[in-house]
Write an enzyme that holds these catalytic residues in place. Sequence first.
Site, PDB file in Angstrom:
ATOM      1  N   LYS A  22      39.441   4.894 -44.255  1.00 56.21           N
ATOM      2  CA  LYS A  22      38.666   4.375 -45.981  1.00 56.21           C
ATOM      3  C   LYS A  22      39.789   4.235 -47.231  1.00 56.21           C
ATOM      4  O   LYS A  22      39.388   3.802 -47.601  1.00 56.21           O
ATOM      5  CB  LYS A  22      37.494   5.787 -45.569  1.00 56.21           C
ATOM      6  CG  LYS A  22      37.074   6.503 -47.474  1.00 56.21           C
ATOM      7  CD  LYS A  22      36.781   7.402 -47.848  1.00 56.21           C
ATOM      8  CE  LYS A  22      37.731   8.381 -47.823  1.00 56.21           C
ATOM      9  NZ  LYS A  22      37.652   8.725 -49.252  1.00 56.21           N
ATOM     10  N   ASN A  23      40.850   5.425 -46.443  1.00 51.92           N
ATOM     11  CA  ASN A  23      41.697   5.672 -48.092  1.00 51.92           C
ATOM     12  C   ASN A  23      42.329   3.594 -48.120  1.00 51.92           C
ATOM     13  O   ASN A  23      43.179   3.542 -48.521  1.00 51.92           O
ATOM     14  CB  ASN A  23      42.431   6.884 -48.312  1.00 51.92           C
ATOM     15  CG  ASN A  23      41.423   8.087 -48.606  1.00 51.92           C
ATOM     16  OD1 ASN A  23      40.612   7.532 -48.722  1.00 51.92           O
ATOM     17  ND2 ASN A  23      41.868   8.429 -48.453  1.00 51.92           N
ATOM     18  N   ARG A  93      35.207   8.684 -56.893  1.00 54.10           N
ATOM     19  CA  ARG A  93      36.755   8.078 -57.933  1.00 54.10           C
ATOM     20  C   ARG A  93      37.281   7.104 -57.780  1.00 54.10           C
ATOM     21  O   ARG A  93      37.677   6.948 -58.520  1.00 54.10           O
ATOM     22  CB  ARG A  93      37.792   9.522 -58.077  1.00 54.10           C
ATOM     23  CG  ARG A  93      36.453  11.051 -58.187  1.00 54.10           C
ATOM     24  CD  ARG A  93      37.726  11.990 -58.223  1.00 54.10           C
ATOM     25  NE  ARG A  93      38.620  11.812 -58.004  1.00 54.10           N
ATOM     26  CZ  ARG A  93      39.244  11.664 -59.515  1.00 54.10           C
ATOM     27  NH1 ARG A  93      38.191  12.092 -60.485  1.00 54.10           N
ATOM     28  NH2 ARG A  93      40.496  11.119 -60.099  1.00 54.10           N
ATOM     29  N   CYS A 117      36.240  16.755 -60.222  1.00 51.04           N
ATOM     30  CA  CYS A 117      35.390  16.230 -59.095  1.00 51.04           C
ATOM     31  C   CYS A 117      35.381  17.836 -58.365  1.00 51.04           C
ATOM     32  O   CYS A 117      36.303  18.520 -58.777  1.00 51.04           O
ATOM     33  CB  CYS A 117      35.930  14.886 -58.203  1.00 51.04           C
ATOM     34  SG  CYS A 117      36.802  15.603 -56.672  1.00 51.04           S
ATOM     35  N   ARG A 122      41.672  16.208 -60.785  1.00 56.93           N
ATOM     36  CA  ARG A 122      41.935  15.343 -61.078  1.00 56.93           C
ATOM     37  C   ARG A 122      41.676  13.771 -61.925  1.00 56.93           C
ATOM     38  O   ARG A 122      41.222  13.387 -61.877  1.00 56.93           O
ATOM     39  CB  ARG A 122      41.180  14.270 -59.858  1.00 56.93           C
ATOM     40  CG  ARG A 122      41.211  15.198 -58.448  1.00 56.93           C
ATOM     41  CD  ARG A 122      39.999  14.515 -57.356  1.00 56.93           C
ATOM     42  NE  ARG A 122      41.228  13.828 -56.560  1.00 56.93           N
ATOM     43  CZ  ARG A 122      40.378  13.509 -55.478  1.00 56.93           C
ATOM     44  NH1 ARG A 122      39.092  14.238 -55.821  1.00 56.93           N
ATOM     45  NH2 ARG A 122      40.896  12.398 -55.082  1.00 56.93           N
ATOM     46  N   ASP A 125      45.832   9.806 -65.283  1.00 57.88           N
ATOM     47  CA  ASP A 125      47.230   9.793 -67.132  1.00 57.88           C
ATOM     48  C   ASP A 125      48.076   9.213 -66.537  1.00 57.88           C
ATOM     49  O   ASP A 125      48.207   8.271 -66.801  1.00 57.88           O
ATOM     50  CB  ASP A 125      47.586  11.249 -67.171  1.00 57.88           C
ATOM     51  CG  ASP A 125      48.088  11.959 -66.210  1.00 57.88           C
ATOM     52  OD1 ASP A 125      47.551  12.174 -65.196  1.00 57.88           O
ATOM     53  OD2 ASP A 125      48.951  12.343 -66.218  1.00 57.88           O
ATOM     54  N   GLN A 126      48.693   8.710 -64.755  1.00 59.51           N
ATOM     55  CA  GLN A 126      49.424   8.566 -64.040  1.00 59.51           C
ATOM     56  C   GLN A 126      48.632   6.705 -63.925  1.00 59.51           C
ATOM     57  O   GLN A 126      49.972   6.326 -64.413  1.00 59.51           O
ATOM     58  CB  GLN A 126      49.959   8.659 -63.297  1.00 59.51           C
ATOM     59  CG  GLN A 126      50.841  11.040 -62.699  1.00 59.51           C
ATOM     60  CD  GLN A 126      51.380  10.552 -64.528  1.00 59.51           C
ATOM     61  OE1 GLN A 126      52.479  10.100 -63.725  1.00 59.51           O
ATOM     62  NE2 GLN A 126      51.209  11.401 -65.091  1.00 59.51           N
ATOM     63  N   ASP A 307      43.900  15.890 -46.728  1.00 59.56           N
ATOM     64  CA  ASP A 307      42.767  15.475 -46.176  1.00 59.56           C
ATOM     65  C   ASP A 307      42.294  15.965 -44.996  1.00 59.56           C
ATOM     66  O   ASP A 307      41.573  16.051 -44.304  1.00 59.56           O
ATOM     67  CB  ASP A 307      42.988  14.139 -46.653  1.00 59.56           C
ATOM     68  CG  ASP A 307      42.779  14.094 -47.837  1.00 59.56           C
ATOM     69  OD1 ASP A 307      41.917  14.059 -48.505  1.00 59.56           O
ATOM     70  OD2 ASP A 307      42.185  12.957 -47.585  1.00 59.56           O
ATOM     71  N   ILE A 329      47.803  20.011 -52.804  1.00 62.42           N
ATOM     72  CA  ILE A 329      47.747  19.173 -53.850  1.00 62.42           C
ATOM     73  C   ILE A 329      46.601  19.959 -54.885  1.00 62.42           C
ATOM     74  O   ILE A 329      46.672  18.135 -56.220  1.00 62.42           O
ATOM     75  CB  ILE A 329      47.481  17.876 -52.657  1.00 62.42           C
ATOM     76  CG1 ILE A 329      48.734  17.512 -51.656  1.00 62.42           C
ATOM     77  CG2 ILE A 329      47.628  16.819 -53.476  1.00 62.42           C
ATOM     78  CD1 ILE A 329      49.883  17.543 -52.782  1.00 62.42           C
ATOM     79  N   ARG A 399      30.328   9.630 -46.536  1.00 64.39           N
ATOM     80  CA  ARG A 399      31.637   8.708 -47.302  1.00 64.39           C
ATOM     81  C   ARG A 399      32.110   8.137 -46.388  1.00 64.39           C
ATOM     82  O   ARG A 399      32.733   7.847 -46.764  1.00 64.39           O
ATOM     83  CB  ARG A 399      31.798   9.707 -48.542  1.00 64.39           C
ATOM     84  CG  ARG A 399      29.865   9.773 -49.395  1.00 64.39           C
ATOM     85  CD  ARG A 399      31.397  10.807 -51.296  1.00 64.39           C
ATOM     86  NE  ARG A 399      32.469   9.696 -51.041  1.00 64.39           N
ATOM     87  CZ  ARG A 399      33.314  10.373 -51.944  1.00 64.39           C
ATOM     88  NH1 ARG A 399      33.693  11.609 -52.186  1.00 64.39           N
ATOM     89  NH2 ARG A 399      34.799   9.799 -52.277  1.00 64.39           N
TER      90      ARG A 399
HETATM   91  C1  UD1 Z   1      44.489   9.931 -52.586  1.00 67.36           C
HETATM   92  C2  UD1 Z   1      42.538   9.964 -51.501  1.00 67.36           C
HETATM   93  C3  UD1 Z   1      42.633  11.851 -51.067  1.00 67.36           C
HETATM   94  C4  UD1 Z   1      43.751  12.434 -51.012  1.00 67.36           C
HETATM   95  C5  UD1 Z   1      45.038  12.616 -51.621  1.00 67.36           C
HETATM   96  C6  UD1 Z   1      46.340  13.891 -52.060  1.00 67.36           C
HETATM   97  C7  UD1 Z   1      42.391   8.084 -51.923  1.00 67.36           C
HETATM   98  C8  UD1 Z   1      41.219   6.981 -51.725  1.00 67.36           C
HETATM   99  N1  UD1 Z   1      42.233   9.484 -51.768  1.00 67.36           N
HETATM  100  O1  UD1 Z   1      42.888  10.447 -53.717  1.00 67.36           O
HETATM  101  O2  UD1 Z   1      41.942  11.239 -49.866  1.00 67.36           O
HETATM  102  O3  UD1 Z   1      43.061  13.833 -50.979  1.00 67.36           O
HETATM  103  O4  UD1 Z   1      45.122  11.067 -52.317  1.00 67.36           O
HETATM  104  O5  UD1 Z   1      46.186  12.533 -50.107  1.00 67.36           O
HETATM  105  O6  UD1 Z   1      43.210   7.429 -50.875  1.00 67.36           O
HETATM  106  N2  UD1 Z   1      47.355  13.774 -61.127  1.00 67.36           N
HETATM  107  C9  UD1 Z   1      47.809  13.300 -61.646  1.00 67.36           C
HETATM  108  N3  UD1 Z   1      47.332  12.660 -62.790  1.00 67.36           N
HETATM  109  C10 UD1 Z   1      47.425  11.248 -61.761  1.00 67.36           C
HETATM  110  C11 UD1 Z   1      46.815  11.196 -61.034  1.00 67.36           C
HETATM  111  C12 UD1 Z   1      46.924  12.369 -60.104  1.00 67.36           C
HETATM  112  O7  UD1 Z   1      47.478  14.911 -62.385  1.00 67.36           O
HETATM  113  O8  UD1 Z   1      47.845  10.221 -62.804  1.00 67.36           O
HETATM  114  C13 UD1 Z   1      47.138  14.386 -59.247  1.00 67.36           C
HETATM  115  C14 UD1 Z   1      45.731  15.359 -58.534  1.00 67.36           C
HETATM  116  O9  UD1 Z   1      45.151  16.075 -59.665  1.00 67.36           O
HETATM  117  C15 UD1 Z   1      46.236  15.621 -57.197  1.00 67.36           C
HETATM  118  C16 UD1 Z   1      47.755  15.329 -57.761  1.00 67.36           C
HETATM  119  O10 UD1 Z   1      48.302  14.298 -58.490  1.00 67.36           O
HETATM  120  O11 UD1 Z   1      46.675  17.196 -57.556  1.00 67.36           O
HETATM  121  C17 UD1 Z   1      47.519  13.984 -56.547  1.00 67.36           C
HETATM  122  O12 UD1 Z   1      46.657  13.186 -56.623  1.00 67.36           O
HETATM  123  P1  UD1 Z   1      46.756  11.846 -55.585  1.00 67.36           P
HETATM  124  O13 UD1 Z   1      47.351  11.117 -54.730  1.00 67.36           O
HETATM  125  O14 UD1 Z   1      46.542  10.746 -57.022  1.00 67.36           O
HETATM  126  O15 UD1 Z   1      45.164  11.839 -55.735  1.00 67.36           O
HETATM  127  P2  UD1 Z   1      43.818  10.349 -55.479  1.00 67.36           P
HETATM  128  O16 UD1 Z   1      44.498   8.882 -55.436  1.00 67.36           O
HETATM  129  O17 UD1 Z   1      42.757  10.716 -56.007  1.00 67.36           O
END
Ligand code: UD1
Length: 420
Positions: A22-23, A93, A117, A122, A125-126, A307, A329, A399
């Site tokens: 999926k990811n 998301r 969520c 989540r 900003d990055q 996950d 995480i 999902r």
């Molecule tokens: C992806 C995966 C999800 C997995 C997660 C962590 C997909 C579609 N989903 O989610 O299944 O659980 O990686 O391995 O691939 N964060 C910020 N700012 C940002 C982006 C992230 O603060 O702009 C924080 C998040 O809140 C979280 C951490 O960084 O605490 C990691 O999140 P991230 O790796 O971005 O998760 P996703 O990419 O949403």
Amino acid sequence: MDKLCVTGNGPLRGAVRVSGAKNAALPILCSSLLVKAPVTFTNVPQLNDTRTIVRLLNQMGVTAARTETHRIEIDASTLAKPVAEYDLVKTMRASVLVLGPLVARWGEARVSLPGGCAIGQRPVDQHLKGLEAMGAEVTLDGGYINARAPGGRLKGARIVMDMVTVTGTENIMMAATLADGVTVIENAAREPEVVDLANCLIAMGANIKGAGTDSITITGVEDLHTATYRVMPDRIEAGTFACAVAAVGGEITLLDAPVASMEAILDKLRDAGCSISINGTSITIARKGPLKAVSVKTAPYPAFPTDMQAQLMAMNVVAEGTAVMTENIFENRMMHVSELSRLGANIEVTGNTAVVQGVASLKGANVMATDLRASASLVIAGLCASGTTMIDRIYHLDRGYEHIEDKLIGLGATIERIST
Ligand code: UD1
């Protein structure tokens, strides 16, 4: 709303084919927006999340359709409106993954903010910081992200991510493929799904070096071209079945498994007392003796994935001894604890740490799925429990797991989907 009725029925036995990841599929489907020609993706799992991406692309005027069970063909040359509406983004998301490709290819985009969520806030900003570093003008209004590349093209930049973000790395990597100049992403996510996306982009003509390390260099090209790409198998689905057999006992073989990306998961199962043998892309997992509790701390790849935390917890619940499980995480990813407790689990949570004291047996009860992986943990616990466990709100499960009940039935489990 569908429910799953799981009846504890002893050991699992047999072979199960691992579905496409999926990811990996979600960003790969979005990468089609970078190409003004038809592209074909195979091994795309049939999931609600992949259906959502296809609908999102269709809303933008892109021709995207599933032409075979696991094959999706997309032609983004018909893109009419670079807008991702709230009604679809709010259901998934990962829809934010259209942002980078749209700005790169169309020069502008309007994408609904995904919002928080169940498992955490989540923020994105990055993703926005990366696009801004590449020259995009980004504004937020009415719950939407508006991003525009002055002159229609992003510029290469050096971007240091504040934290390891999987979709953030993917969004910026996709955006950079068509930028003017060289982009370097530092503190990049090393997840295998990032590497799979990079390989797909390379097959389309992108110039990417370093995917799988924490520094990815992308040299922008003028255009990407048509390609056919096979999505990697799902290490989290595979890990979920592996935890199930560890918890319930028996012996199963995972076919077409992403062996190299599963080390952290398989190591934990070995520590728990499972025997594991690998033959090419098949992994056989057997648990015949006692099950031992294993402690874990989640962290970005190659460490143990967040996950898989809920599924490993379901296994620890019926193991001998005590496990300390720390979620590093997401700030609210312990919601399965109260549901597992309804089945008789002994778990105490303090902050982001759960102390799981193994119990001799679980007893079936009505429980509620709260998020995707929490749902999977309830299925595993239900398989271990005596009597019947009724799992409500399994739309979460749909999902991200392809035909999970059919696959488990194939391994000897007793599971029934009840549609109401
Ligand atoms: C992806 C995966 C999800 C997995 C997660 C962590 C997909 C579609 N989903 O989610 O299944 O659980 O990686 O391995 O691939 N964060 C910020 N700012 C940002 C982006 C992230 O603060 O702009 C924080 C998040 O809140 C979280 C951490 O960084 O605490 C990691 O999140 P991230 O790796 O971005 O998760 P996703 O990419 O949403």
